[in-house]
Design an enzyme around this catalytic site. Structure first.
Site, PDB file in Angstrom:
ATOM      1  N   GLY A 149     -15.084  20.710 -10.235  1.00 19.71           N
ATOM      2  CA  GLY A 149     -16.326  21.334  -9.793  1.00 19.71           C
ATOM      3  C   GLY A 149     -16.175  22.837  -9.708  1.00 19.71           C
ATOM      4  O   GLY A 149     -15.113  23.413  -9.990  1.00 19.71           O
ATOM      5  N   SER A 150     -17.255  23.492  -9.312  1.00 16.30           N
ATOM      6  CA  SER A 150     -17.270  24.946  -9.213  1.00 16.30           C
ATOM      7  C   SER A 150     -16.352  25.417  -8.092  1.00 16.30           C
ATOM      8  O   SER A 150     -16.107  24.681  -7.133  1.00 16.30           O
ATOM      9  CB  SER A 150     -18.700  25.435  -8.959  1.00 16.30           C
ATOM     10  OG  SER A 150     -19.570  25.021  -9.991  1.00 16.30           O
ATOM     11  N   GLY A 152     -15.069  27.027  -4.694  1.00 13.13           N
ATOM     12  CA  GLY A 152     -15.670  27.197  -3.379  1.00 13.13           C
ATOM     13  C   GLY A 152     -16.502  26.036  -2.900  1.00 13.13           C
ATOM     14  O   GLY A 152     -17.251  26.185  -1.928  1.00 13.13           O
ATOM     15  N   GLY A 154     -15.257  23.100  -1.792  1.00 14.07           N
ATOM     16  CA  GLY A 154     -14.574  22.297  -0.782  1.00 14.07           C
ATOM     17  C   GLY A 154     -13.446  21.435  -1.286  1.00 14.07           C
ATOM     18  O   GLY A 154     -13.015  20.514  -0.589  1.00 14.07           O
ATOM     19  N   LYS A 155     -12.898  21.717  -2.474  1.00 15.73           N
ATOM     20  CA  LYS A 155     -11.839  20.865  -3.024  1.00 15.73           C
ATOM     21  C   LYS A 155     -10.560  20.956  -2.193  1.00 15.73           C
ATOM     22  O   LYS A 155      -9.969  19.937  -1.828  1.00 15.73           O
ATOM     23  CB  LYS A 155     -11.579  21.261  -4.479  1.00 15.73           C
ATOM     24  CG  LYS A 155     -12.774  21.027  -5.404  1.00 15.73           C
ATOM     25  CD  LYS A 155     -12.412  21.285  -6.843  1.00 15.73           C
ATOM     26  CE  LYS A 155     -12.201  22.753  -7.153  1.00 15.73           C
ATOM     27  NZ  LYS A 155     -13.447  23.532  -7.111  1.00 15.73           N
ATOM     28  N   SER A 624     -33.498  33.474 -23.143  1.00 13.95           N
ATOM     29  CA  SER A 624     -34.618  33.619 -22.219  1.00 13.95           C
ATOM     30  C   SER A 624     -35.640  34.655 -22.669  1.00 13.95           C
ATOM     31  O   SER A 624     -36.704  34.783 -22.057  1.00 13.95           O
ATOM     32  CB  SER A 624     -34.112  33.978 -20.815  1.00 13.95           C
ATOM     33  OG  SER A 624     -33.453  35.231 -20.829  1.00 13.95           O
ATOM     34  N   LYS A 667     -35.322  37.737 -11.647  1.00 12.47           N
ATOM     35  CA  LYS A 667     -36.144  38.415 -12.650  1.00 12.47           C
ATOM     36  C   LYS A 667     -37.498  38.807 -12.071  1.00 12.47           C
ATOM     37  O   LYS A 667     -38.004  39.905 -12.333  1.00 12.47           O
ATOM     38  CB  LYS A 667     -36.323  37.505 -13.868  1.00 12.47           C
ATOM     39  CG  LYS A 667     -35.037  37.237 -14.637  1.00 12.47           C
ATOM     40  CD  LYS A 667     -35.251  36.228 -15.757  1.00 12.47           C
ATOM     41  CE  LYS A 667     -33.975  35.957 -16.527  1.00 12.47           C
ATOM     42  NZ  LYS A 667     -34.144  34.947 -17.597  1.00 12.47           N
TER      43      LYS A 667
END
Length: 751
Positions: A149-150, A152, A154-155, A624, A667
């Protein structure tokens, strides 16, 4: 004195120190208990008839009740009923159900000091209920876990929580003994935690006694020899030489005694919970153990090999948890050896440097009965050894860590508790007022990037809490207020974000944004720099005669995805140019382009130039700006002006559908800061808009789902615009009916 006799004395000292810890029958492969080469669990043997008094019975019954209570508690945890943990308030004020829709979820508190923080680390984990459930099961069943996971989310916190859930009673000390048969193969013995220090101290005491006896005997012999040389032989020089020889002989003999003192390789005497070893980024020696180099390898000055052995993280984590974040950064050889340690439950220690004298030393296998917790980002799986991953997956769990969680009163209460946890763990921050906590929760909503969700990237959110508290503490205030949080949001920006902000600030000195009037072929696009800095990015288009076949030329350091977006837009433009519908526009004059028949049945003879203005060194990445490019090109082809008080963002399919993009909140805020009045966004992103209150009244947000709706809002000149939109709908095969979005400035329904 022979080495064999020293070994017998050392073994006898072990027996005297910890007789109750020795197994009744020596396990297979042990040398009759001399060194205890067994690598399994050494359990205390208890005689059930040793004591039958009432106090002993009561103690045993009490222990049974405590064990039963712990078992019930573990079962409650494993059934998932305690997942997420409850939020408790110190005061008698209950949760106000009528105010659950508020930012605090109905919590009636004055500050974070009123919120109780759970003692167990596993209860402090917020939002990762699935991962928490897996950790509880893995701790119970001793399973390996891989968390992806990303950063920060909680791993590492979950890995530490697992070590607290493992039983402390199984911990072991590991001793390394000198091997009299082969000094390069030290013997290994495991004993219950806390007994290792006693054994080493017993050996040291025996060594001290032997050394004292040797020293006493040595000085007596020296005195006798010296007296004989002086009084009888009358040869002083000969006496001095003889005394020196005797001194060196006794010192050399004492080395054998010192070598019998074992090396306490792993000491868990003071360990209150199961070991937790973070081996993230560890080199081979730190991970797998090592043997120190000895520059003095002969002449009686060498250090015994067993004294040079160093435990690795895999050995220190025995009966506990080994945590390796960014598992893919370990080299392949280390991953292979780590897999062996997991599979065998033991791993011998040898020198990791091939040129070191330690490479000649290899111990007996050292226990490595740990739970492996591997972690990393999504790219961690690419460079991870497939066999190691298979080993973890086959004997454990793989968990994906969520980035966001659904916003609910219960979750908002837990986020309030998160602030209380950060304040308590730091120990130097003033408590947060209820308004300051509300601002933190609002920021969690914004960082989620999804309507109705909260971010689970707690490390960066915790950084905001700490910076806010530091501001209040620097001013010596009792509480951290909402103003402190707002100031911290500006101060706690990353280096990349600060660079982006600096670029945007310098760009204002040469600002090309036009916020008034109507211009042909020019559209105000929107982009994001860094993490959350919005920027207005003008796009210009021009149609020019070509020397050959017509083509679309885009400039502005476009990256791969941006180039593909321009190609998608080109599909619509090509279809657009095949239709001669401008001649039906009122007030159209045929010689507008001189002798060139335009528009014709193709783009032959025409080049379309697209320029991304003021892009900077980073170039343009992403798709985008697709609707921006399409609007600019259609405006230039048909000579229909575009409103300059308007900006837009959105991807575009080859059929003309407007697709969602990222960063719409930032944006929109950038457009408001630039003085623009209207912003067009994809309808699919309508739920993601969470702009600050100060911008709600400054800008009108128009969600669209098709390019025809974009042109309806962006183009000026009603007759020309109406004809273009009708034709474009027909060309792209859209059955959409032209309709003006029902949007009012600052409408809360659009956020």
């Amino acid at each position: 004195m022979s080495n064999e006799k020293d070994v017998d004395e050392a073994s006898e000292a072990d027996e005297r120190r910890v007789p109750q810890e020795e197994p009744a029958d020596a396990p297979d492969g042990s040398d009759d208990g001399e060194f205890g080469s067994d690598h399994g669990d050494w359990t205390t043997q208890i005689d059930p008839d040793a004591s039958d008094d009432s106090s002993s019975d009561e103690s045993e019954q009490s222990e049974e009740r405590d064990a039963s209570d712990r078992l019930d508690e573990d079962e409650d945890l494993l059934d998932g009923s305690d997942l997420g943990s409850e939020v408790h308030v110190d005061s008698e004020t209950e949760i106000d159900e009528d105010k659950e829709d508020g930012l605090l979820g109905g919590l009636q508190i004055d500050s974070s000091a009123d919120i109780q923080v759970p003692d167990r680390l596993v209860d402090q984990v917020i939002g990762q209920d699935h991962a928490r459930d897996i950790i509880l099961k893995a701790a119970k069943q001793r399973r390996h876990v891989m968390m992806i996971g990303s950063p920060g989310t909680g791993k590492s916190m979950l890995a530490k929580a697992m070590s607290q859930l493992l039983p402390k009673e199984e911990l072991q000390d590991v001793l390394v003994y000198h091997n009299p048969d082969d000094g390069n193969e030290p013997k290994v013995r495991t004993v219950p935690a806390g007994k290792g220090e006693q054994i080493v101290e017993a050996h040291k005491e025996e060594a001290r006694k032997r050394n004292q006896m040797r020293s006493f005997l040595m000085w007596i012999i020296i005195a006798v020899v010296f007296g004989y040389a002086i009084l009888i032989a009358q040869a002083l020089l000969l006496g001095i030489i003889a005394a020196g020889i005797i001194y060196l002989a006794f010192k050399y003999m004492s080395r054998g005694s010192d070598a019998m003192v074992p090396n306490l390789l792993v000491n868990n005497a003071d360990q209150q919970v199961a070991p937790f070893e973070d081996a993230t980024g560890a080199h081979a020696g730190a991970l797998l153990g090592d043997v120190r180099h000895d520059p003095f390898q002969s002449g009686g000055m060498e250090t015994p090999s067993h004294d040079r052995v160093e435990a690795g993280a895999i050995h220190k984590a025995n009966k506990g948890v080994l945590f390796v974040d960014e598992i893919n950064t370990l080299d392949i050889r280390s991953q292979q050896k780590l897999m062996t340690a997991i599979q065998e439950g033991e791993f011998a220690i040898t020198g990791q440097s091939e040129r070191s004298s330690g490479a000649m030393v290899q111990t007996e296998p050292v226990p490595t009965d740990f739970i492996m917790v591997a972690a990393g980002n999504l790219d961690a799986m690419e460079n991870m050894h497939p066999a190691l991953r298979s080993r973890i997956k086959g004997y454990g769990y793989e968990v994906y860590m969520d980035d966001t969680i659904e916003d609910s009163p219960e979750m908002r209460r837990k986020y309030a508790r998160f602030v209380a946890q950060e304040v308590r763990n730091d120990g130097r921050l003033p408590p947060f007022t209820d308004e300051a906590i509300e601002e933190i929760i609002l920021e969690a909503r914004r960082r989620a990037g999804r309507k109705g969700h909260l971010t689970l990237e707690f490390r960066s959110l915790g950084g905001l809490v700490r910076v806010s508290g530091d501001i209040a503490r620097a001013e010596d205030r009792e509480f951290t207020t909402r103003d402190d949080v707002l100031r911290a949001k500006a101060r706690s920006r990353s280096i990349e974000q600060q660079l982006a902000d600096d670029y945007i600030e310098r760009r204002k000195d040469y600002e090309l944004t036009v916020s008034e009037g109507d211009v042909v072929g020019r559209v105000n696009g929107l982009a994001v720099m860094g993490e959350d800095s919005g920027i207005v990015l003008p796009v210009m288009a021009e149609v020019t005669p070509s020397q050959g076949l017509g083509q679309v030329i885009a400039t502005g350091q476009l990256k791969e995805m941006a180039k593909e977006a321009v190609q998608n837009v080109s599909a619509i433009i090509k279809k657009f140019s095949d239709e001669d519908f401008s001649t039906e526009v009122p007030n159209w004059y045929e010689d507008r382009y001189g002798d060139t028949p335009y528009p014709d049945t193709s783009l032959a003879g025409k080049d379309i130039h697209i320029q991304f203005v003021q892009v900077g060194e980073g170039g343009v990445d992403g798709d985008s700006a697709s609707i921006t490019v399409a609007t600019a090109v259609i405006s230039a082809l048909e000579d229909v002006p575009v409103r300059q008080d308007l900006a837009m963002t959105g991807s575009l399919s080859v059929r003309g559908d407007v697709l969602p993009v990222g960063g719409v909140t930032h944006k929109i805020e950038a457009a408001a800061k630039a003085g623009l009045k209207t912003v067009i966004i994809p309808k699919a992103n309508e739920q993601d808009v969470m702009i600050e209150d100060e911008y709600k009244e400054q800008i009108e947000i128009v969600p669209v789902s098709h390019i025809s709706e974009v042109l309806d809002v962006a183009l000026a000149g009603e007759p020309e615009k109406d004809s273009l939109i009708d034709r474009l709908k027909s060309i792209t095969g859209s059955a959409l009916e032209k309709q003006q979005p029902d949007v009012s400035p600052g409408s809360p329904s659009l956020q």
